[in-house]
Design a protein around this motif. Structure first.
Motif, PDB file in Angstrom:
ATOM      1  N   PHE A  51       0.858  -1.180   0.000  1.00 46.33           N
ATOM      2  CA  PHE A  51       0.000   0.000   0.000  1.00 46.33           C
ATOM      3  C   PHE A  51       0.893   1.228   0.000  1.00 46.33           C
ATOM      4  O   PHE A  51       2.084   1.163   0.297  1.00 46.33           O
ATOM      5  N   ALA A  52       0.345   2.345  -0.385  1.00 48.50           N
ATOM      6  CA  ALA A  52       1.133   3.572  -0.503  1.00 48.50           C
ATOM      7  C   ALA A  52       0.595   4.601   0.472  1.00 48.50           C
ATOM      8  O   ALA A  52       0.046   5.619   0.096  1.00 48.50           O
ATOM      9  N   GLY A  53       0.715   4.327   1.719  1.00 53.96           N
ATOM     10  CA  GLY A  53       0.233   5.259   2.706  1.00 53.96           C
ATOM     11  C   GLY A  53       0.852   5.007   4.047  1.00 53.96           C
ATOM     12  O   GLY A  53       1.548   4.027   4.261  1.00 53.96           O
ATOM     13  N   ARG A  54       0.616   5.914   4.958  1.00 57.18           N
ATOM     14  CA  ARG A  54       1.094   5.754   6.320  1.00 57.18           C
ATOM     15  C   ARG A  54       0.080   6.381   7.249  1.00 57.18           C
ATOM     16  O   ARG A  54      -0.787   7.162   6.827  1.00 57.18           O
ATOM     17  N   ILE A  55       0.171   6.048   8.522  1.00 53.67           N
ATOM     18  CA  ILE A  55      -0.700   6.629   9.544  1.00 53.67           C
ATOM     19  C   ILE A  55       0.181   7.360  10.535  1.00 53.67           C
ATOM     20  O   ILE A  55       1.123   6.782  11.093  1.00 53.67           O
ATOM     21  N   ASP A  56      -0.091   8.626  10.735  1.00 57.37           N
ATOM     22  CA  ASP A  56       0.745   9.397  11.646  1.00 57.37           C
ATOM     23  C   ASP A  56       0.321   9.150  13.085  1.00 57.37           C
ATOM     24  O   ASP A  56      -0.581   8.352  13.366  1.00 57.37           O
ATOM     25  N   ALA A  57       0.986   9.843  14.028  1.00 55.87           N
ATOM     26  CA  ALA A  57       0.740   9.612  15.451  1.00 55.87           C
ATOM     27  C   ALA A  57      -0.689   9.936  15.851  1.00 55.87           C
ATOM     28  O   ALA A  57      -1.207   9.416  16.829  1.00 55.87           O
ATOM     29  N   ALA A  58      -1.333  10.797  15.083  1.00 57.57           N
ATOM     30  CA  ALA A  58      -2.710  11.177  15.391  1.00 57.57           C
ATOM     31  C   ALA A  58      -3.722  10.244  14.741  1.00 57.57           C
ATOM     32  O   ALA A  58      -4.923  10.428  14.877  1.00 57.57           O
ATOM     33  N   GLY A  59      -3.205   9.248  14.006  1.00 55.15           N
ATOM     34  CA  GLY A  59      -4.095   8.304  13.363  1.00 55.15           C
ATOM     35  C   GLY A  59      -4.586   8.743  12.000  1.00 55.15           C
ATOM     36  O   GLY A  59      -5.438   8.096  11.402  1.00 55.15           O
ATOM     37  N   GLN A  60      -4.049   9.848  11.453  1.00 54.38           N
ATOM     38  CA  GLN A  60      -4.474  10.344  10.157  1.00 54.38           C
ATOM     39  C   GLN A  60      -3.797   9.549   9.043  1.00 54.38           C
ATOM     40  O   GLN A  60      -2.600   9.275   9.096  1.00 54.38           O
ATOM     41  N   VAL A  61      -4.556   9.186   8.025  1.00 52.40           N
ATOM     42  CA  VAL A  61      -4.012   8.436   6.902  1.00 52.40           C
ATOM     43  C   VAL A  61      -3.446   9.410   5.878  1.00 52.40           C
ATOM     44  O   VAL A  61      -4.097  10.387   5.488  1.00 52.40           O
ATOM     45  N   HIS A  62      -2.231   9.169   5.421  1.00 49.22           N
ATOM     46  CA  HIS A  62      -1.575   9.995   4.406  1.00 49.22           C
ATOM     47  C   HIS A  62      -1.245   9.132   3.207  1.00 49.22           C
ATOM     48  O   HIS A  62      -0.575   8.101   3.329  1.00 49.22           O
ATOM     49  N   PHE A  63      -1.663   9.513   2.030  1.00 46.95           N
ATOM     50  CA  PHE A  63      -1.396   8.769   0.813  1.00 46.95           C
ATOM     51  C   PHE A  63      -0.494   9.583  -0.105  1.00 46.95           C
ATOM     52  O   PHE A  63      -0.566  10.822  -0.168  1.00 46.95           O
ATOM     53  N   ARG A  64       0.333   8.869  -0.865  1.00 42.81           N
ATOM     54  CA  ARG A  64       1.156   9.541  -1.853  1.00 42.81           C
ATOM     55  C   ARG A  64       0.276  10.157  -2.933  1.00 42.81           C
ATOM     56  O   ARG A  64       0.549  11.242  -3.437  1.00 42.81           O
ATOM     57  N   GLU A  65      -0.784   9.435  -3.298  1.00 45.07           N
ATOM     58  CA  GLU A  65      -1.722   9.976  -4.263  1.00 45.07           C
ATOM     59  C   GLU A  65      -2.705  10.866  -3.507  1.00 45.07           C
ATOM     60  O   GLU A  65      -3.474  10.404  -2.661  1.00 45.07           O
ATOM     61  N   GLN A  66      -2.682  12.138  -3.800  1.00 44.53           N
ATOM     62  CA  GLN A  66      -3.369  13.116  -2.956  1.00 44.53           C
ATOM     63  C   GLN A  66      -4.876  12.897  -2.884  1.00 44.53           C
ATOM     64  O   GLN A  66      -5.499  13.189  -1.870  1.00 44.53           O
ATOM     65  N   ASP A  67      -5.466  12.386  -3.966  1.00 41.60           N
ATOM     66  CA  ASP A  67      -6.927  12.262  -3.924  1.00 41.60           C
ATOM     67  C   ASP A  67      -7.390  10.894  -3.453  1.00 41.60           C
ATOM     68  O   ASP A  67      -8.576  10.576  -3.520  1.00 41.60           O
ATOM     69  N   MET A  68      -6.457  10.027  -2.967  1.00 40.89           N
ATOM     70  CA  MET A  68      -6.853   8.678  -2.558  1.00 40.89           C
ATOM     71  C   MET A  68      -7.871   8.712  -1.424  1.00 40.89           C
ATOM     72  O   MET A  68      -8.867   7.970  -1.442  1.00 40.89           O
ATOM     73  N   HIS A  69      -7.644   9.559  -0.436  1.00 38.48           N
ATOM     74  CA  HIS A  69      -8.567   9.625   0.691  1.00 38.48           C
ATOM     75  C   HIS A  69      -9.964  10.011   0.209  1.00 38.48           C
ATOM     76  O   HIS A  69     -10.963   9.436   0.641  1.00 38.48           O
ATOM     77  N   ARG A  70     -10.017  10.978  -0.705  1.00 33.72           N
ATOM     78  CA  ARG A  70     -11.320  11.393  -1.230  1.00 33.72           C
ATOM     79  C   ARG A  70     -11.996  10.269  -1.995  1.00 33.72           C
ATOM     80  O   ARG A  70     -13.199  10.035  -1.850  1.00 33.72           O
ATOM     81  N   ARG A  71     -11.246   9.524  -2.794  1.00 32.06           N
ATOM     82  CA  ARG A  71     -11.816   8.444  -3.594  1.00 32.06           C
ATOM     83  C   ARG A  71     -12.339   7.320  -2.700  1.00 32.06           C
ATOM     84  O   ARG A  71     -13.390   6.720  -2.966  1.00 32.06           O
ATOM     85  N   ILE A  72     -11.624   7.021  -1.616  1.00 28.43           N
ATOM     86  CA  ILE A  72     -12.105   6.009  -0.673  1.00 28.43           C
ATOM     87  C   ILE A  72     -13.397   6.477  -0.014  1.00 28.43           C
ATOM     88  O   ILE A  72     -14.362   5.712   0.114  1.00 28.43           O
ATOM     89  N   ALA A  73     -13.429   7.743   0.403  1.00 26.43           N
ATOM     90  CA  ALA A  73     -14.627   8.276   1.051  1.00 26.43           C
ATOM     91  C   ALA A  73     -15.828   8.225   0.113  1.00 26.43           C
ATOM     92  O   ALA A  73     -16.949   7.906   0.535  1.00 26.43           O
ATOM     93  N   GLU A  74     -15.623   8.523  -1.162  1.00 26.06           N
ATOM     94  CA  GLU A  74     -16.722   8.502  -2.116  1.00 26.06           C
ATOM     95  C   GLU A  74     -17.245   7.081  -2.327  1.00 26.06           C
ATOM     96  O   GLU A  74     -18.458   6.852  -2.407  1.00 26.06           O
ATOM     97  N   ALA A  75     -16.326   6.123  -2.409  1.00 23.84           N
ATOM     98  CA  ALA A  75     -16.749   4.732  -2.577  1.00 23.84           C
ATOM     99  C   ALA A  75     -17.525   4.248  -1.369  1.00 23.84           C
ATOM    100  O   ALA A  75     -18.561   3.566  -1.500  1.00 23.84           O
TER     101      ALA A  75
END
Length: 726
Positions: free
Chosen positions: A418-442
């Motif tokens: 996978f191409a992401g990480r979770i920071d200390a606050a639990g936030q997901v960060h993806f290399r592809e900037q719109d990945m979070h938005r695409r997951i939320a839409e699905a």
């Protein structure tokens, strides 16, 4: 190893306080709530159908010649092939026809757990362990609802694993979703053993603690240095309980007058979820909790009750708890409709802490065991479920709409999956900037997918066919003439509707597991000691399994691989029980050893290679059904080894084996050890009485004075880091 000891000489044994007198501890089959049939149907039971399809002569001789190349080759009756002494594990034979490669553990029963040599079993989380921020440490001498609501709950059953980040196949970081089915009052609270009236000694504070211990938990976990660890104060950690958690009601029955109460005149909101047994995980990362024996919590009289026929069909009233004495909503006469608000599938989103769980009424109301999902070839979601009581039915639900798949994270240059990480606050960060938005839409597109679709019940025919019968208002007998004025009535009274359609009464259908690798579906039929009695089944020379104590595993093959089709084929994979006792009528591949055969299949799991694993639940009948404790067994479904079982893991005395779940890479198997020290301890050599808080049959897993037995989730890994099972 420390074990429980009898009370000192001269002190009264607490035999007068049996656990079953206080709760649904299932000390023996006579007190097991699943053992009491309430289905009045005279339709042929599954064993009658089996006997019509296969002659007694074929079954007894194993039908090796005629069936060796066919799907029933696993029915071959054979004698035990093990040469190991009972005290020693049986090694894998070089001629072993299965795909499993591990030394078996011996059959037995004692105070602790056992796993196959070459594997480690790590106790990951126990009842009472702190889970939410501010949770106090476990203090069994001073239980409280406030503490329990922030701690891991009781009697862990179903386990789901969701990789983090969502959409990945990460097998070393994820969320565990765990059901908490019920509580064992006599093992949970101190002081009841010496009470003259234990039931009267239960206080409001104790009852509220029980309510808080029900429901489910979401736990973030991370594998570090080969060991699994809880992530403290994770934003994902969450408790769902029966005391305070608000739950939305959705689907065709939402708002119906039969779901309205004084506290909820809209019929759209309920507090809590009860008796969550097995469950499922959806493709969009939500957690399905199946409400099973909800009838145990309600007291009162059905005389002239408006829901008399409906509630009697669910086995009510049969109170095993004192809840109605302290909470009027559990009094059937004070709140006539409250029980209609339980017995559903509950969907919970672990990625949205502000979203209440939702009871999805389109999936029907009965004593659900499981809600396992598979995406059909046409994109619709199919959810299988059993109704866990003797002579009840097998169901599937097919959504009207199709699943919007989560976007697959892009490949990581470092070789990660996978191409992401979770920071200390639990936030997901993806290399592809719109990945979070695409997951939320699905995920938003799938949010209400389970509110529209068709619920089916199975009829199994003697020729090996399965007919899936739609439970749709207005079709066949499901009309106003039979008391069904709308689809909501069909779903509220699913059992009665299924009976009118002519569904096949089954031998206590528990977990139903689709295999995503082969497309087949496996059904655990736990047992049915009432078969052949009370007019439920015909007894004749062709029916060798009357009063079936051992159960069987059924295999379904959907027509053309279409899980949404209204037909399928059925076959028997194994008939459980001792193959060396002709009176049992068990059928296994002859390669099954004296340690490998099992009794009373319950939960099951399919590993990433498509291999089947079975967890057992013998209840208090273990001294008779197998003579050993419950456990996890590998069961071959393919090739010349079809129908061969191998013993992999064993629970402590009195416990039930629940919740097997693999990580996506197959290198960790999570299992749930439920109610240690509860079942059948009267037959445990050297103990031979009912367990209590003060004097349990085992103090697993802590083995410390003053600490009662604690239901726990265990993580099993191979010592060399390889895949479970070889």
């Amino acid at each position: 190893m420390l074990t429980s000891q009898p009370p000192p000489h001269g002190r009264r044994h607490p035999e007068a306080l049996t656990v079953s007198a206080l709760d649904n501890a299932k000390l023996d089959s006579a007190t097991d709530p699943d053992d009491i049939p309430v289905n009045p149907t005279s339709e042929p039971c599954l064993d009658d159908v089996i006997q019509r399809r296969f002659s007694r002569r074929d079954l007894l001789r194993g039908a090796l010649g005629a069936l060796a190349a066919g799907p029933l080759a696993g029915l071959a009756a054979g004698t035990a092939a093990a040469t190991a002494e009972p005290q020693q594990p049986a090694s894998s034979s070089p001629d072993d026809p299965t795909r499993f490669d591990f030394p078996e553990i011996p059959r037995g029963v004692d105070a602790t757990h056992h796993v196959a040599p070459g594997y480690s079993a790590q106790v990951l989380i126990r009842w009472g362990d702190p889970l939410l921020p501010g949770a106090p440490p476990f203090d069994p001498q001073r239980p409280s609802a406030a503490a329990q609501r922030r701690q891991f709950g009781y009697n862990n059953d179903f386990i789901g694993y969701i990789p983090l980040p969502l959409g990945s196949s990460n097998s070393e970081h994820g969320l565990l979703c765990v059901n908490h089915e019920y509580t064992n009052t006599g093992l949970m609270f101190p002081g009841l053993a010496d009470a003259e009236d234990p039931a009267a000694a239960l206080t409001r504070a104790m009852v509220d603690t029980e309510l808080a211990a029900h429901g489910g938990s979401v736990v973030e976990i991370h594998k570090v240095g080969g060991q699994w660890r809880l992530v403290p104060d994770s934003r994902f950690n969450r408790r769902i309980d029966a005391l305070t958690t608000p739950i939305r009601i959705a689907g065709p029955a939402a708002g119906h007058p039969r779901l309205r109460t004084r506290a909820d005149p809209t019929g759209s909101r309920v507090i809590g979820t009860l008796n969550n047994c097995a469950g499922g995980i959806t493709p969009w990362g939500t957690y399905l909790m199946a409400e099973e024996n909800f009838h145990l919590y309600f007291a009162g009289s059905l005389d002239e009750h408006p829901e008399q026929r409906n509630y009697a069909r669910c086995g009510m009233p049969a109170p095993r708890y004192a809840w109605a004495e302290h909470h009027r909503r559990f009094d059937l006469n004070a709140e006539p409709n409250e029980a209609n608000r339980f017995g559903w599938i509950v969907e919970m989103d672990p990625f949205d802490p502000d979203a209440p769980p939702v009871k999805r009424t389109a999936l029907g109301r009965f004593k659900h065991e499981g809600a396992e999902c598979i995406v059909n070839g046409d994109g619709r979601l199919v959810i299988y479920s059993g109704d866990d009581q003797r002579f009840e039915y097998l169901y599937k639900f097919v959504t009207e709409g199709t699943v919007t798949p989560l976007p697959e994270p892009p490949a990581d240059p470092t070789g990660q999956t996978f191409a992401g990480r979770i920071d200390a606050a639990g936030q997901v960060h993806f290399r592809e900037q719109d990945m979070h938005r695409r997951i939320a839409e699905a995920r938003a597109a799938n949010r209400d997918l389970l509110d529209s679709g068709t619920l089916y019940v199975a009829r199994l025919d003697a020729d090996g066919g399965v007919q899936w019968l739609p439970l749709v208002h207005g079709q066949g007998p499901l009309t106003a003439e039979n008391g069904f004025n709308a689809q909501a009535d069909v779903l509220i009274e699913t059992r009665r509707a299924a009976t009118l359609l002519g569904a096949t009464p089954m031998d206590r259908p528990e977990d139903v597991e689709p295999n995503p690798v082969t497309g087949k579906v496996y059904v655990s039929l736990t047992n049915n000691k009432h078969r052949g009695k009370d007019g439920y089944a015909d007894i004749d020379a062709a029916n060798p399994r009357a009063e079936n104590l051992w159960g069987q595993v059924l295999e379904l093959t959907p027509t053309d691989g279409d899980h949404a089709a209204d037909t399928a084929r059925w076959d028997l994979l194994v008939r459980a029980g001792d193959p060396t006792d002709p009176a049992v009528g068990a059928h296994w591949n002859p390669a099954t050893t004296e340690h490998g055969w099992f009794a009373c299949p319950d939960n099951c799991a399919v590993d990433p290679a498509g291999r089947l694993w079975i967890a057992t639940d013998q209840g208090g009948g273990w001294p008779v059904t197998s003579g050993g404790a419950d456990g996890v067994y590998a069961l071959e479904t393919e090739g010349p080894g079809r129908g061969t079982a191998r013993a992999f893991f064993r629970v402590p005395v009195g416990a039930e084996m629940c919740g097997p779940r693999f990580t996506p890479d197959g290198r960790t198997l999570f299992v749930a050890v439920q109610h240690p020290a509860a079942d059948g301890t009267e037959a445990y050599p050297g103990f031979e009485r009912s367990s209590t808080f003060e004097y349990p049959a085992t103090r697993w897993p802590d083995f410390a004075d003053g600490i009662p037995p604690r239901p726990s989730v265990v993580a099993i890994t191979r010592d060399d880091g390889g895949e479970i099972g070889g």
